[in-house]
Each structure stands twice: as structure tokens, then as C-alpha cells.
Design a protein around this motif. Structure first.
Motif, PDB file in Angstrom:
ATOM      1  N   VAL A   1     154.668 -18.668  28.336  1.00 32.47           N
ATOM      2  CA  VAL A   1     153.439 -18.864  29.156  1.00 32.47           C
ATOM      3  C   VAL A   1     153.846 -19.125  30.578  1.00 32.47           C
ATOM      4  O   VAL A   1     152.992 -18.910  31.495  1.00 32.47           O
ATOM      5  N   SER A   2     154.754 -19.741  30.881  1.00 33.74           N
ATOM      6  CA  SER A   2     155.331 -20.228  32.106  1.00 33.74           C
ATOM      7  C   SER A   2     155.556 -18.735  33.011  1.00 33.74           C
ATOM      8  O   SER A   2     155.081 -18.591  34.208  1.00 33.74           O
ATOM      9  N   ASP A   3     156.265 -17.725  32.239  1.00 31.93           N
ATOM     10  CA  ASP A   3     156.345 -16.359  32.962  1.00 31.93           C
ATOM     11  C   ASP A   3     154.795 -15.550  33.008  1.00 31.93           C
ATOM     12  O   ASP A   3     154.785 -15.052  34.103  1.00 31.93           O
ATOM     13  N   TYR A   4     154.003 -15.881  32.311  1.00 36.70           N
ATOM     14  CA  TYR A   4     152.657 -15.319  32.557  1.00 36.70           C
ATOM     15  C   TYR A   4     151.901 -16.185  33.659  1.00 36.70           C
ATOM     16  O   TYR A   4     151.518 -15.193  34.446  1.00 36.70           O
ATOM     17  N   ARG A   5     152.296 -17.229  33.901  1.00 37.05           N
ATOM     18  CA  ARG A   5     151.641 -18.110  35.174  1.00 37.05           C
ATOM     19  C   ARG A   5     152.171 -17.194  36.516  1.00 37.05           C
ATOM     20  O   ARG A   5     151.566 -16.988  37.492  1.00 37.05           O
ATOM     21  N   GLN A   6     153.479 -16.898  36.286  1.00 38.60           N
ATOM     22  CA  GLN A   6     154.091 -16.323  37.742  1.00 38.60           C
ATOM     23  C   GLN A   6     153.879 -14.665  37.746  1.00 38.60           C
ATOM     24  O   GLN A   6     153.715 -14.049  38.869  1.00 38.60           O
ATOM     25  N   HIS A   7     154.061 -13.722  36.655  1.00 40.03           N
ATOM     26  CA  HIS A   7     154.130 -12.475  36.686  1.00 40.03           C
ATOM     27  C   HIS A   7     152.982 -11.782  35.871  1.00 40.03           C
ATOM     28  O   HIS A   7     152.777 -10.525  35.978  1.00 40.03           O
ATOM     29  N   GLY A   8     152.057 -12.702  35.130  1.00 42.84           N
ATOM     30  CA  GLY A   8     151.025 -11.981  34.447  1.00 42.84           C
ATOM     31  C   GLY A   8     150.058 -11.371  35.178  1.00 42.84           C
ATOM     32  O   GLY A   8     149.604 -11.940  36.175  1.00 42.84           O
ATOM     33  N   ASN A   9     149.445 -10.309  34.683  1.00 46.84           N
ATOM     34  CA  ASN A   9     148.378  -9.607  35.058  1.00 46.84           C
ATOM     35  C   ASN A   9     147.444  -9.296  34.128  1.00 46.84           C
ATOM     36  O   ASN A   9     147.457  -9.001  33.088  1.00 46.84           O
ATOM     37  N   GLY A  10     146.018  -9.942  34.434  1.00 42.89           N
ATOM     38  CA  GLY A  10     144.913  -9.896  33.537  1.00 42.89           C
ATOM     39  C   GLY A  10     145.089 -11.159  32.560  1.00 42.89           C
ATOM     40  O   GLY A  10     145.575 -12.288  33.142  1.00 42.89           O
ATOM     41  N   LYS A  11     144.910 -11.006  31.502  1.00 44.58           N
ATOM     42  CA  LYS A  11     144.580 -12.215  30.444  1.00 44.58           C
ATOM     43  C   LYS A  11     145.787 -12.404  29.587  1.00 44.58           C
ATOM     44  O   LYS A  11     146.355 -11.316  29.120  1.00 44.58           O
TER      45      LYS A  11
END
Length: 223
Positions: free
Chosen positions: A72-82
Motif C-alpha cells: 500500500v505504501s508503494d501504491y501511495r508513491q508510484h500508483g496510477n489510478g485506483k
């Protein structure tokens, strides 16, 4: 004499055209340009990120908790979309959705960025799956030493020049999306703006108050 002059001019024009054509090699597939960024471009492509974790009536399995937090932390930094949560259909589906969505929301992800779906537990796989899309940067492989670097009479840029720098940039960039263009400006801090405007209207200093440790005074040592 006039015909001779016309033939000479035609010959000179034809020679000029042929010379210009022989020099215009920049459009070839194997052309080497002066700019290494053009010779070794960095490509930014979407990448599918996924993880599966075990879920019990007490919540996320402790063995998967650290992996979940990092994902989830990686999604906050590098995620695109949902970010998507896929849970196996069944009686425990609602509990799994609520627990995971709440945990993700508590980590700073707004609820409108969380998608939820159910699926059939094929093959007895009852784990919960999380997915999101990020971007990754790549550069073509280096090592083109086909040229004789001892023979540089034309002083052209070497085909391998700058390739390592491009590879390092692709590996070190925090968010590959920054290579595609500038980010949108963040919204202004409404609370700080109201404080500054209020101080200005009251005739007070609008700058932040500094402590003694933040003083910018020059030391008098050695005077």
C-alpha cells in the motif's frame, strides 16, 4: 556557349542534390545523433502490480501484514489510478472488504480510490488479491563497441556515448511518470493561507515565528 553554360549549371545542381542526399543520414534507423538522450531514449511503460494475502476472521495473517503495508505504501508513491481489492465470494466477503478498505484508508488512501470486486475461489484459493498499475522506466542495453574509437577523423558522437547515464537515470528516478511531463500543482494550504491573511489584516507579521535554534545570525567566532 550558352548551351555549354546550361549543361554546366545542370551538372552543378545535380551534384549538389546528390551531395545533400548523401549527408542526410539522420533519419536512418541506425543513425547516431549528437544528443545521447535521442540515441538512448528512456521508455516509460505501465506495469501491473499484484499481491495475494491470507485473511482470517481475526484479520490479515501476521505473516502477510508487513507485505501488505509495503504494498500500500508503494501504491501511495508510484500508483496510477485506483487500488483494487478482489475477495473470494462467500459469507466472509463483507468482513474482508470492510477490514481491508478501512486499513487502506487509514494509511492515507481516500475511499474513492479503492475499488472492490468479488471472484470465484478457483482451485481452493481463498486469498485476497490487491492490484494497481504503476509505471516503470527502461533503457535499451548498452555495449555497442562496433566502432573503431581510435579512428575518429570525422569527430562523430560514439554510438555508446551516454548510454550508461540513461540507464542510471531510469534506475534512480523515484517516479517514472516524471519523465513523461511535469506534475500538476498541489492545492494551496487553506489553513496557512487564512492565517497569513488574518495576520495581515490585523497588522501582525505574516512570516512564521523562528525559534532561537533557527536564528540566521552569523557567528562572531574569529572576529
Amino acid at each position: 556557349m550558352r548551351e555549354m553554360t546550361q549543361l554546366l549549371l545542370r551538372g552543378l545542381c545535380l551534384a549538389a542534390v546528390l551531395t545533400a542526399g548523401s549527408c542526410s543520414t539522420g533519419d536512418g534507423a541506425n543513425a547516431v545523433f549528437d544528443d545521447p538522450v535521442v540515441n538512448h531514449p528512456i521508455t516509460v511503460e505501465p506495469a501491473y502490480q499484484s499481491m495475494k494475502l491470507s485473511f482470517s476472521p481475526t484479520g490479515i495473517d501476521p505473516a502477510d501484514a508487513a507485505h501488505f503495508e509495503a504494498f500500500v505504501s508503494d501504491y501511495r508513491q508510484h500508483g496510477n489510478g485506483k487500488i483494487a481489492i478482489s475477495v473470494p465470494s462467500g459469507a466472509a466477503m463483507q468482513q474482508q472488504v470492510v477490514t481491508l478498505a478501512t486499513r487502506i484508508n487509514e494509511m492515507g488512501i481516500s475511499r474513492d480510490q479503492i475499488l472492490v470486486a468479488s471472484r470465484d475461489a478457483t482451485g481452493g484459493d481463498n486469498r485476497v488479491e490487491l492490484n494497481y498499475v504503476s509505471y516503470q522506466a527502461h533503457a535499451a542495453a548498452c555495449g555497442d563497441w562496433s566502432e573503431d574509437m581510435a579512428n575518429t577523423l570525422q569527430n562523430k558522437t560514439a554510438a555508446n556515448f551516454g548510454c550508461s547515464n540513461q540507464h542510471n537515470l531510469a534506475a534512480m528516478v523515484s517516479d517514472p511518470r516524471d519523465l513523461l511531463g511535469p506534475r500538476a500543482a498541489d492545492s494551496a494550504d487553506a489553513r496557512r493561507r487564512q492565517t497569513v491573511i488574518g495576520n495581515y489584516e490585523d497588522g501582525k507579521p505574516t512570516g512564521a515565528t523562528k525559534s532561537a535554534d533557527q536564528s540566521g545570525a552569523i557567528s562572531d567566532i574569529g572576529k
